[in-house]
Design a protein around this motif. Sequence first.
Motif, PDB file in Angstrom:
ATOM      1  N   ALA A 153     123.470  16.943 127.837  1.00 25.45           N
ATOM      2  CA  ALA A 153     124.777  16.336 127.601  1.00 25.45           C
ATOM      3  C   ALA A 153     125.654  17.219 126.714  1.00 25.45           C
ATOM      4  O   ALA A 153     126.802  17.542 127.066  1.00 25.45           O
ATOM      5  CB  ALA A 153     124.562  14.964 126.935  1.00 25.45           C
ATOM      6  N   ALA A 154     125.123  17.637 125.568  1.00 30.60           N
ATOM      7  CA  ALA A 154     125.926  18.404 124.611  1.00 30.60           C
ATOM      8  C   ALA A 154     126.249  19.799 125.159  1.00 30.60           C
ATOM      9  O   ALA A 154     127.392  20.272 125.061  1.00 30.60           O
ATOM     10  CB  ALA A 154     125.174  18.513 123.284  1.00 30.60           C
ATOM     11  N   ASP A 180     118.843  26.982 130.991  1.00 29.10           N
ATOM     12  CA  ASP A 180     117.955  25.822 130.801  1.00 29.10           C
ATOM     13  C   ASP A 180     116.621  26.107 131.478  1.00 29.10           C
ATOM     14  O   ASP A 180     116.592  26.659 132.582  1.00 29.10           O
ATOM     15  CB  ASP A 180     118.578  24.546 131.380  1.00 29.10           C
ATOM     16  CG  ASP A 180     117.959  23.287 130.780  1.00 29.10           C
ATOM     17  OD1 ASP A 180     118.698  22.504 130.158  1.00 29.10           O
ATOM     18  OD2 ASP A 180     116.726  23.096 130.925  1.00 29.10           O
ATOM     19  N   GLY A 217     120.102   4.881 130.384  1.00 27.85           N
ATOM     20  CA  GLY A 217     120.699   3.570 130.667  1.00 27.85           C
ATOM     21  C   GLY A 217     120.136   2.941 131.932  1.00 27.85           C
ATOM     22  O   GLY A 217     120.893   2.358 132.714  1.00 27.85           O
ATOM     23  N   ASN A 269     124.459   4.779 129.909  1.00 25.23           N
ATOM     24  CA  ASN A 269     125.330   4.113 128.921  1.00 25.23           C
ATOM     25  C   ASN A 269     126.016   5.261 128.174  1.00 25.23           C
ATOM     26  O   ASN A 269     125.548   5.738 127.168  1.00 25.23           O
ATOM     27  CB  ASN A 269     124.442   3.267 127.998  1.00 25.23           C
ATOM     28  CG  ASN A 269     125.184   2.603 126.878  1.00 25.23           C
ATOM     29  OD1 ASN A 269     124.566   2.107 125.944  1.00 25.23           O
ATOM     30  ND2 ASN A 269     126.508   2.603 126.935  1.00 25.23           N
ATOM     31  N   THR A 282     111.276  20.229 123.805  1.00 24.97           N
ATOM     32  CA  THR A 282     110.373  21.240 123.248  1.00 24.97           C
ATOM     33  C   THR A 282     110.432  21.404 121.737  1.00 24.97           C
ATOM     34  O   THR A 282     109.545  22.000 121.152  1.00 24.97           O
ATOM     35  CB  THR A 282     110.715  22.623 123.840  1.00 24.97           C
ATOM     36  OG1 THR A 282     112.109  22.870 123.599  1.00 24.97           O
ATOM     37  CG2 THR A 282     110.415  22.683 125.313  1.00 24.97           C
ATOM     38  N   GLU A 329     121.424  16.314 119.990  1.00 26.48           N
ATOM     39  CA  GLU A 329     120.295  15.636 119.358  1.00 26.48           C
ATOM     40  C   GLU A 329     119.538  16.528 118.375  1.00 26.48           C
ATOM     41  O   GLU A 329     118.837  16.032 117.493  1.00 26.48           O
ATOM     42  CB  GLU A 329     119.355  15.146 120.475  1.00 26.48           C
ATOM     43  CG  GLU A 329     118.301  14.187 120.009  1.00 26.48           C
ATOM     44  CD  GLU A 329     117.379  13.746 121.139  1.00 26.48           C
ATOM     45  OE1 GLU A 329     117.867  13.555 122.279  1.00 26.48           O
ATOM     46  OE2 GLU A 329     116.174  13.603 120.876  1.00 26.48           O
ATOM     47  N   PHE A 371     124.896   9.582 123.264  1.00 23.25           N
ATOM     48  CA  PHE A 371     125.698  10.434 124.154  1.00 23.25           C
ATOM     49  C   PHE A 371     127.047  10.745 123.516  1.00 23.25           C
ATOM     50  O   PHE A 371     127.534  11.858 123.602  1.00 23.25           O
ATOM     51  CB  PHE A 371     125.887   9.788 125.533  1.00 23.25           C
ATOM     52  CG  PHE A 371     124.704  10.021 126.441  1.00 23.25           C
ATOM     53  CD1 PHE A 371     124.078  11.254 126.503  1.00 23.25           C
ATOM     54  CD2 PHE A 371     124.218   8.998 127.252  1.00 23.25           C
ATOM     55  CE1 PHE A 371     122.977  11.475 127.330  1.00 23.25           C
ATOM     56  CE2 PHE A 371     123.124   9.206 128.074  1.00 23.25           C
ATOM     57  CZ  PHE A 371     122.507  10.440 128.116  1.00 23.25           C
TER      58      PHE A 371
HETATM   59  P1  FAD Z   1     119.200  16.846 126.015  1.00 19.54           P
HETATM   60  O1  FAD Z   1     120.005  15.944 126.869  1.00 19.54           O
HETATM   61  O2  FAD Z   1     117.788  16.524 125.747  1.00 19.54           O
HETATM   62  O3  FAD Z   1     119.318  18.287 126.662  1.00 19.54           O
HETATM   63  C1  FAD Z   1     118.574  19.381 126.202  1.00 19.54           C
HETATM   64  C2  FAD Z   1     118.424  20.366 127.332  1.00 19.54           C
HETATM   65  O4  FAD Z   1     117.792  21.533 126.809  1.00 19.54           O
HETATM   66  C3  FAD Z   1     117.555  19.865 128.459  1.00 19.54           C
HETATM   67  O5  FAD Z   1     118.206  20.087 129.684  1.00 19.54           O
HETATM   68  C4  FAD Z   1     116.267  20.678 128.335  1.00 19.54           C
HETATM   69  O6  FAD Z   1     115.680  20.957 129.584  1.00 19.54           O
HETATM   70  C5  FAD Z   1     116.784  21.947 127.688  1.00 19.54           C
HETATM   71  N1  FAD Z   1     115.766  22.655 126.890  1.00 19.54           N
HETATM   72  C6  FAD Z   1     114.913  22.140 125.980  1.00 19.54           C
HETATM   73  N2  FAD Z   1     114.161  23.104 125.451  1.00 19.54           N
HETATM   74  C7  FAD Z   1     114.531  24.253 126.050  1.00 19.54           C
HETATM   75  C8  FAD Z   1     114.102  25.598 125.942  1.00 19.54           C
HETATM   76  N3  FAD Z   1     113.120  25.934 125.104  1.00 19.54           N
HETATM   77  N4  FAD Z   1     114.691  26.530 126.717  1.00 19.54           N
HETATM   78  C9  FAD Z   1     115.679  26.180 127.593  1.00 19.54           C
HETATM   79  N5  FAD Z   1     116.132  24.926 127.738  1.00 19.54           N
HETATM   80  C10 FAD Z   1     115.567  23.978 126.969  1.00 19.54           C
HETATM   81  N6  FAD Z   1     121.676   7.867 124.934  1.00 19.54           N
HETATM   82  C11 FAD Z   1     122.806   7.144 125.153  1.00 19.54           C
HETATM   83  O7  FAD Z   1     123.789   7.339 124.440  1.00 19.54           O
HETATM   84  N7  FAD Z   1     122.861   6.238 126.178  1.00 19.54           N
HETATM   85  C12 FAD Z   1     121.807   5.988 127.013  1.00 19.54           C
HETATM   86  O8  FAD Z   1     121.914   5.218 127.972  1.00 19.54           O
HETATM   87  C13 FAD Z   1     120.592   6.679 126.749  1.00 19.54           C
HETATM   88  N8  FAD Z   1     119.484   6.418 127.484  1.00 19.54           N
HETATM   89  C14 FAD Z   1     118.364   7.135 127.260  1.00 19.54           C
HETATM   90  C15 FAD Z   1     117.220   6.854 128.023  1.00 19.54           C
HETATM   91  C16 FAD Z   1     116.058   7.573 127.825  1.00 19.54           C
HETATM   92  C17 FAD Z   1     114.844   7.231 128.619  1.00 19.54           C
HETATM   93  C18 FAD Z   1     116.044   8.632 126.872  1.00 19.54           C
HETATM   94  C19 FAD Z   1     114.822   9.463 126.671  1.00 19.54           C
HETATM   95  C20 FAD Z   1     117.158   8.898 126.091  1.00 19.54           C
HETATM   96  C21 FAD Z   1     118.327   8.153 126.266  1.00 19.54           C
HETATM   97  N9  FAD Z   1     119.458   8.392 125.488  1.00 19.54           N
HETATM   98  C22 FAD Z   1     120.593   7.659 125.712  1.00 19.54           C
HETATM   99  C23 FAD Z   1     119.500   9.473 124.480  1.00 19.54           C
HETATM  100  C24 FAD Z   1     120.209  10.699 125.100  1.00 19.54           C
HETATM  101  O9  FAD Z   1     119.578  11.005 126.328  1.00 19.54           O
HETATM  102  C25 FAD Z   1     120.153  11.910 124.162  1.00 19.54           C
HETATM  103  O10 FAD Z   1     120.685  11.540 122.913  1.00 19.54           O
HETATM  104  C26 FAD Z   1     120.973  13.055 124.735  1.00 19.54           C
HETATM  105  O11 FAD Z   1     120.471  13.410 125.992  1.00 19.54           O
HETATM  106  C27 FAD Z   1     120.949  14.268 123.821  1.00 19.54           C
HETATM  107  O12 FAD Z   1     121.695  15.281 124.424  1.00 19.54           O
HETATM  108  P2  FAD Z   1     121.391  16.816 124.143  1.00 19.54           P
HETATM  109  O13 FAD Z   1     122.285  17.577 125.048  1.00 19.54           O
HETATM  110  O14 FAD Z   1     121.425  17.087 122.704  1.00 19.54           O
HETATM  111  O15 FAD Z   1     119.870  17.013 124.582  1.00 19.54           O
END
Ligand code: FAD
Length: 392
Positions: A13-14, A33, A46, A51, A170, A365, A378
Amino acid sequence: MRHFDVVIIGAGAAGMMCAAIAGQRGRSVLVLDHAEAPGKKIRISGGGRCNFTNVHTAPNRFLSQNPRFAISALKRYGPRDFLALVERYGIAWHEKTLGQLFCDGSAQQVIDMLVAEMRVAGAELLLNTSVHKIERADDGFALETDNGRVSCTSLVVASGGKSIPKMGATGFAYKVAEQFGVPITETRPALVPLTFETGLLETIKPLSGVSLDARIRHGKMHFDEAMLFTHRGLSGPAILQISSYWREGDAIGINMMPETDIAQWFAEQRAANGRTSVLNALATALPRRLAQKIVEETATTGNLADLSKKQIARLAVALQDWQVKPVGSEGYRTAEVTLGGIDTDALSAKDMSVKTVPGLYFIGEAVDVTGWLGGYNFQWAWASGWCAGQSA
Ligand code: FAD
């Protein structure tokens, strides 16, 4: 070696939001990724409908060692901004409850929207690619990846936290932080079901699958939402919420009839029909299996008319102030998010850059900003990604 203005690690997402914004500013952007598809967590979020934000977004809906850190980013990019993007793509949405906005259709629509935004902005997406080494270069960073070496002026770490390793989590961001001397606050699973010791589990076994609306309390915090008895302990939104505040050794307080004055309720029930059994009366307000358990645990027999003041007081405690000590949580295996992470003291609240390492950013996150359940996480991912995208 190819050079980019911005390399982003993590197409979640971020990371995708950051890539689109940096690309729109004319930056050359590469997103890496290790997964085979972008936004895997968005897809399952969600219940498959994502959500994607919460209209009640405010700093007090987030946990962090510095509760003021998120204010700036959430002000610069709020729920209305993301909603405007969703509407621009014609994605139908609805408000479910407590300000939570969901897609009518599927979470995949949000992923497709972000991928389209990246494409329009000229950002490149490289999947199935892990980063093995990051080095400081003259004018930025050099990365060794599965697909060769790349260099960049700005490096954005958007690889998320430790929650749900099966989905590709990870803890990579913390390793990068360590390498560059960026402090990390303690991390722990959050928004996670809580578990009971075997003795207590035996007692509540018959309740597995029972759910009800309850008020769950820990210290000064409480949440009024659904709670579910599981074969390992307790789950449901109210429990996930309180899990972010709970610590090992602490008790949580459970109120199963939070809006009711129990003494008055029994008086009214008794006046209406004193011959009704206590069990049958309670079963009008609670799931029957739970009502059964409560009369058993409080050794209450007989009809409403037979209830003594002492018995009512005992029932009131069981119904409204059940103090229970979970032994643990289900851990990162099922936790929706990771609490803690990159210490916000090390970051600029305006753009998420590391104060001591020019060109390095942490978003989403990975950072010590954790939202309540309900679209807040999100919203943090979008806001922090947007701010870094404006600066990287
Ligand atoms: P992530 O979305 O986790 O993205 C990180 C990315 O980095 C991933 O694509 C991963 O593959 C990649 N990555 C990781 N390590 C490495 C590496 N070493 N090398 C290369 N790539 C790597 N939040 C809400 O607000 N609403 C919801 O409805 C909601 N539902 C959820 C349901 C579930 C089951 C879960 C587990 C979480 C939910 N969340 C929800 C929380 C939300 O998904 C996270 O807060 C959000 O995805 C964080 O975004 P991010 O981009 O920081 O990390």
